[in-house]
Write a protein that holds these residues in place. Structure first.
Motif, PDB file in Angstrom:
ATOM      1  N   ALA A  44     -34.368  46.508 -31.691  1.00  7.56           N
ATOM      2  CA  ALA A  44     -33.997  45.596 -30.602  1.00  7.56           C
ATOM      3  C   ALA A  44     -34.331  46.205 -29.248  1.00  7.56           C
ATOM      4  CB  ALA A  44     -32.509  45.266 -30.693  1.00  7.56           C
ATOM      5  N   GLU A  45     -34.126  47.490 -29.111  1.00  2.00           N
ATOM      6  CA  GLU A  45     -34.455  48.153 -27.841  1.00  2.00           C
ATOM      7  C   GLU A  45     -35.962  48.214 -27.631  1.00  2.00           C
ATOM      8  OE1 GLU A  45     -32.267  51.784 -28.288  1.00  2.00           O
ATOM      9  OE2 GLU A  45     -30.425  50.927 -27.405  1.00  2.00           O
ATOM     10  N   GLN A  46     -36.726  48.350 -28.716  1.00  2.98           N
ATOM     11  CA  GLN A  46     -38.189  48.369 -28.601  1.00  2.98           C
ATOM     12  C   GLN A  46     -38.734  47.043 -28.074  1.00  2.98           C
ATOM     13  OE1 GLN A  46     -39.731  49.443 -32.461  1.00  2.98           O
ATOM     14  NE2 GLN A  46     -38.900  51.518 -32.375  1.00  2.98           N
ATOM     15  N   ILE A  47     -38.085  45.931 -28.448  1.00  2.00           N
ATOM     16  CA  ILE A  47     -38.591  44.624 -27.991  1.00  2.00           C
ATOM     17  C   ILE A  47     -37.926  44.160 -26.697  1.00  2.00           C
ATOM     18  CG2 ILE A  47     -39.269  43.900 -30.299  1.00  2.00           C
ATOM     19  CD1 ILE A  47     -36.783  42.101 -30.372  1.00  2.00           C
ATOM     20  N   GLY A  48     -37.070  45.013 -26.100  1.00  2.00           N
ATOM     21  CA  GLY A  48     -36.586  44.672 -24.768  1.00  2.00           C
ATOM     22  C   GLY A  48     -35.110  44.738 -24.511  1.00  2.00           C
ATOM     23  N   ALA A  49     -34.276  44.994 -25.534  1.00  3.92           N
ATOM     24  CA  ALA A  49     -32.839  45.052 -25.291  1.00  3.92           C
ATOM     25  C   ALA A  49     -32.506  46.248 -24.395  1.00  3.92           C
ATOM     26  CB  ALA A  49     -32.074  45.160 -26.602  1.00  3.92           C
ATOM     27  N   SER A  50     -31.655  46.023 -23.401  1.00  2.00           N
ATOM     28  CA  SER A  50     -31.232  47.101 -22.511  1.00  2.00           C
ATOM     29  C   SER A  50     -30.185  47.993 -23.154  1.00  2.00           C
ATOM     30  CB  SER A  50     -30.657  46.514 -21.214  1.00  2.00           C
ATOM     31  OG  SER A  50     -31.642  45.790 -20.520  1.00  2.00           O
ATOM     32  N   LEU A  51     -29.439  47.443 -24.104  1.00  2.00           N
ATOM     33  CA  LEU A  51     -28.399  48.191 -24.796  1.00  2.00           C
ATOM     34  C   LEU A  51     -28.220  47.608 -26.188  1.00  2.00           C
ATOM     35  CD1 LEU A  51     -25.990  50.252 -24.792  1.00  2.00           C
ATOM     36  CD2 LEU A  51     -24.564  48.354 -23.954  1.00  2.00           C
ATOM     37  N   GLY A  52     -28.141  48.474 -27.188  1.00  2.00           N
ATOM     38  CA  GLY A  52     -27.817  48.051 -28.540  1.00  2.00           C
ATOM     39  C   GLY A  52     -26.494  48.651 -28.967  1.00  2.00           C
ATOM     40  N   ILE A  53     -25.644  47.838 -29.577  1.00  2.00           N
ATOM     41  CA  ILE A  53     -24.300  48.269 -29.969  1.00  2.00           C
ATOM     42  C   ILE A  53     -24.134  48.054 -31.461  1.00  2.00           C
ATOM     43  CG2 ILE A  53     -21.814  47.963 -29.591  1.00  2.00           C
ATOM     44  CD1 ILE A  53     -22.626  46.541 -26.913  1.00  2.00           C
ATOM     45  N   ASN A  54     -23.749  49.109 -32.176  1.00  2.00           N
ATOM     46  CA  ASN A  54     -23.482  49.000 -33.613  1.00  2.00           C
ATOM     47  C   ASN A  54     -22.055  48.498 -33.794  1.00  2.00           C
ATOM     48  OD1 ASN A  54     -22.966  49.387 -36.360  1.00  2.00           O
ATOM     49  ND2 ASN A  54     -24.245  51.221 -36.478  1.00  2.00           N
ATOM     50  N   TYR A  55     -21.921  47.231 -34.148  1.00  2.00           N
ATOM     51  CA  TYR A  55     -20.589  46.625 -34.241  1.00  2.00           C
ATOM     52  C   TYR A  55     -19.752  47.224 -35.364  1.00  2.00           C
ATOM     53  CZ  TYR A  55     -22.375  43.868 -38.184  1.00  2.00           C
ATOM     54  OH  TYR A  55     -22.915  43.480 -39.380  1.00  2.00           O
ATOM     55  N   LYS A  56     -20.414  47.888 -36.313  1.00  2.00           N
ATOM     56  CA  LYS A  56     -19.666  48.510 -37.412  1.00  2.00           C
ATOM     57  C   LYS A  56     -18.983  49.805 -36.984  1.00  2.00           C
ATOM     58  CE  LYS A  56     -22.656  46.641 -41.064  1.00  2.00           C
ATOM     59  NZ  LYS A  56     -23.596  46.977 -42.163  1.00  2.00           N
ATOM     60  N   GLU A  57     -19.480  50.410 -35.920  1.00  2.00           N
ATOM     61  CA  GLU A  57     -18.972  51.717 -35.510  1.00  2.00           C
ATOM     62  C   GLU A  57     -18.347  51.731 -34.122  1.00  2.00           C
ATOM     63  OE1 GLU A  57     -22.273  54.361 -35.850  1.00  2.00           O
ATOM     64  OE2 GLU A  57     -22.354  54.238 -38.058  1.00  2.00           O
ATOM     65  N   GLU A  58     -18.613  50.696 -33.321  1.00  2.00           N
ATOM     66  CA  GLU A  58     -18.160  50.698 -31.934  1.00  2.00           C
ATOM     67  C   GLU A  58     -17.489  49.373 -31.586  1.00  2.00           C
ATOM     68  OE1 GLU A  58     -21.437  53.235 -29.575  1.00  2.00           O
ATOM     69  OE2 GLU A  58     -22.279  51.497 -30.602  1.00  2.00           O
ATOM     70  N   ASP A  59     -16.597  49.407 -30.605  1.00  2.00           N
ATOM     71  CA  ASP A  59     -16.003  48.200 -30.054  1.00  2.00           C
ATOM     72  C   ASP A  59     -16.986  47.624 -29.037  1.00  2.00           C
ATOM     73  OD1 ASP A  59     -14.617  46.332 -28.475  1.00  2.00           O
ATOM     74  OD2 ASP A  59     -12.694  47.303 -28.842  1.00  2.00           O
ATOM     75  N   SER A 105     -16.904  45.110 -27.123  1.00  2.00           N
ATOM     76  CA  SER A 105     -16.359  44.676 -25.835  1.00  2.00           C
ATOM     77  C   SER A 105     -16.218  45.859 -24.881  1.00  2.00           C
ATOM     78  CB  SER A 105     -15.018  43.969 -26.021  1.00  2.00           C
ATOM     79  OG  SER A 105     -14.059  44.837 -26.590  1.00  2.00           O
ATOM     80  N   GLU A 106     -15.793  47.012 -25.383  1.00  2.00           N
ATOM     81  CA  GLU A 106     -15.693  48.203 -24.533  1.00  2.00           C
ATOM     82  C   GLU A 106     -17.069  48.622 -24.025  1.00  2.00           C
ATOM     83  OE1 GLU A 106     -13.728  51.294 -26.662  1.00  2.00           O
ATOM     84  OE2 GLU A 106     -11.787  50.247 -26.749  1.00  2.00           O
ATOM     85  N   LYS A 107     -18.069  48.591 -24.917  1.00  2.00           N
ATOM     86  CA  LYS A 107     -19.415  48.992 -24.514  1.00  2.00           C
ATOM     87  C   LYS A 107     -20.009  48.037 -23.474  1.00  2.00           C
ATOM     88  CE  LYS A 107     -20.082  52.690 -26.989  1.00  2.00           C
ATOM     89  NZ  LYS A 107     -20.411  53.995 -26.383  1.00  2.00           N
ATOM     90  N   VAL A 108     -19.744  46.742 -23.640  1.00  2.00           N
ATOM     91  CA  VAL A 108     -20.262  45.767 -22.665  1.00  2.00           C
ATOM     92  C   VAL A 108     -19.613  45.981 -21.306  1.00  2.00           C
ATOM     93  CG1 VAL A 108     -20.299  43.310 -22.065  1.00  2.00           C
ATOM     94  CG2 VAL A 108     -20.897  44.041 -24.387  1.00  2.00           C
ATOM     95  N   LEU A 109     -18.320  46.206 -21.289  1.00  2.00           N
ATOM     96  CA  LEU A 109     -17.633  46.433 -20.015  1.00  2.00           C
ATOM     97  C   LEU A 109     -18.104  47.725 -19.358  1.00  2.00           C
ATOM     98  CD1 LEU A 109     -14.040  45.248 -20.982  1.00  2.00           C
ATOM     99  CD2 LEU A 109     -15.666  44.073 -19.484  1.00  2.00           C
ATOM    100  N   GLN A 110     -18.347  48.764 -20.156  1.00  2.00           N
ATOM    101  CA  GLN A 110     -18.895  50.000 -19.591  1.00  2.00           C
ATOM    102  C   GLN A 110     -20.277  49.747 -18.984  1.00  2.00           C
ATOM    103  OE1 GLN A 110     -18.925  52.953 -22.695  1.00  2.00           O
ATOM    104  NE2 GLN A 110     -16.685  52.957 -22.917  1.00  2.00           N
ATOM    105  N   PHE A 111     -21.121  49.053 -19.733  1.00  2.00           N
ATOM    106  CA  PHE A 111     -22.501  48.807 -19.295  1.00  2.00           C
ATOM    107  C   PHE A 111     -22.542  47.987 -18.008  1.00  2.00           C
ATOM    108  CE2 PHE A 111     -26.364  46.148 -19.424  1.00  2.00           C
ATOM    109  CZ  PHE A 111     -27.335  47.139 -19.474  1.00  2.00           C
ATOM    110  N   THR A 112     -21.623  47.020 -17.891  1.00  2.00           N
ATOM    111  CA  THR A 112     -21.622  46.125 -16.726  1.00  2.00           C
ATOM    112  C   THR A 112     -20.655  46.584 -15.635  1.00  2.00           C
ATOM    113  OG1 THR A 112     -19.946  44.721 -17.781  1.00  2.00           O
ATOM    114  CG2 THR A 112     -22.269  44.121 -18.124  1.00  2.00           C
ATOM    115  N   LYS A 113     -20.144  47.809 -15.782  1.00  2.00           N
ATOM    116  CA  LYS A 113     -19.213  48.394 -14.799  1.00  2.00           C
ATOM    117  C   LYS A 113     -17.999  47.495 -14.586  1.00  2.00           C
ATOM    118  CE  LYS A 113     -22.955  50.942 -12.621  1.00  2.00           C
ATOM    119  NZ  LYS A 113     -23.816  51.153 -11.444  1.00  2.00           N
ATOM    120  N   GLY A 114     -17.486  46.976 -15.711  1.00  2.00           N
ATOM    121  CA  GLY A 114     -16.252  46.209 -15.682  1.00  2.00           C
ATOM    122  C   GLY A 114     -16.407  44.719 -15.481  1.00  2.00           C
TER     123      GLY A 114
END
Length: 328
Positions: free
Chosen positions: A177-192, A194-203
């Motif tokens: 996904a990052e190779q084709i243009g995603a700025s951030l990829g989140i593994n939903y099996k290992e990470e929350d 919503s927390e990662k999105v809020l971190q990425f967007t500075k809240g």
């Protein structure tokens, strides 16, 4: 003609009557179709074809024009390479389609590659532009980011000068996904996520969420959503129910919950979508160094269609699964 027919939840190749090109229709000799989650649901009896549509599975197809029906208005010629959005019927050697839902295949794409475009790319275009009305510099959270719709959406978000963020279930899919243009990829099996999105967007949160999961994600979706954000629901792979303070939390965010399906839309709506896609997106496929490309995971023969479905059911695919029907 030969077609894949469902009997007792299984598909078998059978001889069935060939359709005819009626008023305003083109008859397409099918080279390939592509899998969609709707096919799995329809096979299980959970997503019947809309009235008037073929009971045969298949929501998209590529091939060549075999016949031109009466009252067709476009400049179509026999033998032209085309691809089409279908209400059903793609798992067969021939399919009759209203001309408004047919598109010419970009010259450098094979018919097998073209089969990966109509349903998923039109869905992604619809969700982003007809429903969410995404704007430049907005953050778009795309669930199932390595799926057919997901890989199309990542590329279309980039084309719109917005910022794609995806959730998916493996490091390999995140890397792709990052190779084709995603700025951030989140593994939903290992990470929350919503927390990662809020971190990425500075809240701030995501301005748009493209959600094919539904029930099990509602709370994290609202947590991920920016104030005045648009949450676009187009599938329910994670369930149909949501227990808890969904409406209260959505109201506090002034969030917009937008729901959309494509298959059940009117011919006029689909025709307008196809025209918009043809004018705004399809030109970006028309060179070998194009910024857009269909993502093909794997190809199966008609006889191996059950294995293709099992491949999708196991979530092993990155991009589209193609079923080869005829010669390209």
């Amino acid at each position: 003609m030969l077609a894949l027919c469902v009997e007792a939840g299984k598909m078998n190749v059978k001889n069935v009557p060939r359709p005819e090109a009626k008023n305003g229709q083109l008859l397409i000799k099918v080279a390939a179709t592509a899998l969609n989650r709707a096919d799995l649901l329809q096979k299980q009896g959970l997503y019947p074809a809309p009235p008037g549509e073929s009971e045969i599975l298949g929501l998209e197809a590529s091939g060549v024009i075999s016949d031109i029906g009466p009252e067709v208005k476009g400049n179509w010629t026999l033998g032209s390479k085309v691809m089409a959005l279908l209400g059903g019927g793609g798992y067969a050697e021939y399919v009759a389609v209203p001309e408004e839902l047919v598109m010419k295949v970009p010259s450098h794409l094979s018919l097998y590659e073209a089969a990966a475009l109509p349903e998923t790319w039109l869905t992604a275009h619809q969700l982003l532009h007809f429903i969410a009305r995404v704007k430049p510099n907005e953050t778009v959270l795309i669930h199932a980011g390595a799926s057919g719709v997901g890989t199309a959406a990542v590329q279309l978000v980039r084309l719109s000068r917005a910022i794609p963020v995806v959730t998916t279930g493996s490091p390999e899919k995140i890397r792709f996904a990052e190779q084709i243009g995603a700025s951030l990829g989140i593994n939903y099996k290992e990470e929350d996520f919503s927390e990662k999105v809020l971190q990425f967007t500075k809240g701030k949160g995501a301005d748009v969420i493209l959600d094919c999961i539904g029930g099990s994600y509602w709370e994290k979706n609202i947590s991920s959503l920016a104030v005045d954000g648009r949450w676009v629901l187009y599938g329910m792979m994670g369930g149909k129910t949501a227990d808890g303070d969904l409406l209260g939390k959505l109201l506090r965010k002034r969030g917009h919950l937008l729901c959309s399906l494509l298959r059940s839309r009117s011919l006029q709506y689909k025709a307008e979508l196809v025209q918009s896609f043809t004018e705004q997106v399809l030109p970006h496929f028309k060179s070998t160094d194009s910024p857009l490309r269909p993502v093909i995971d794997s190809m199966f023969s008609m006889e191996d269609a059950e294995a293709a479905h099992q491949h999708m059911e196991a979530n092993r695919n990155t991009g589209k699964i193609i079923i080869k029907i005829g010669e390209p």
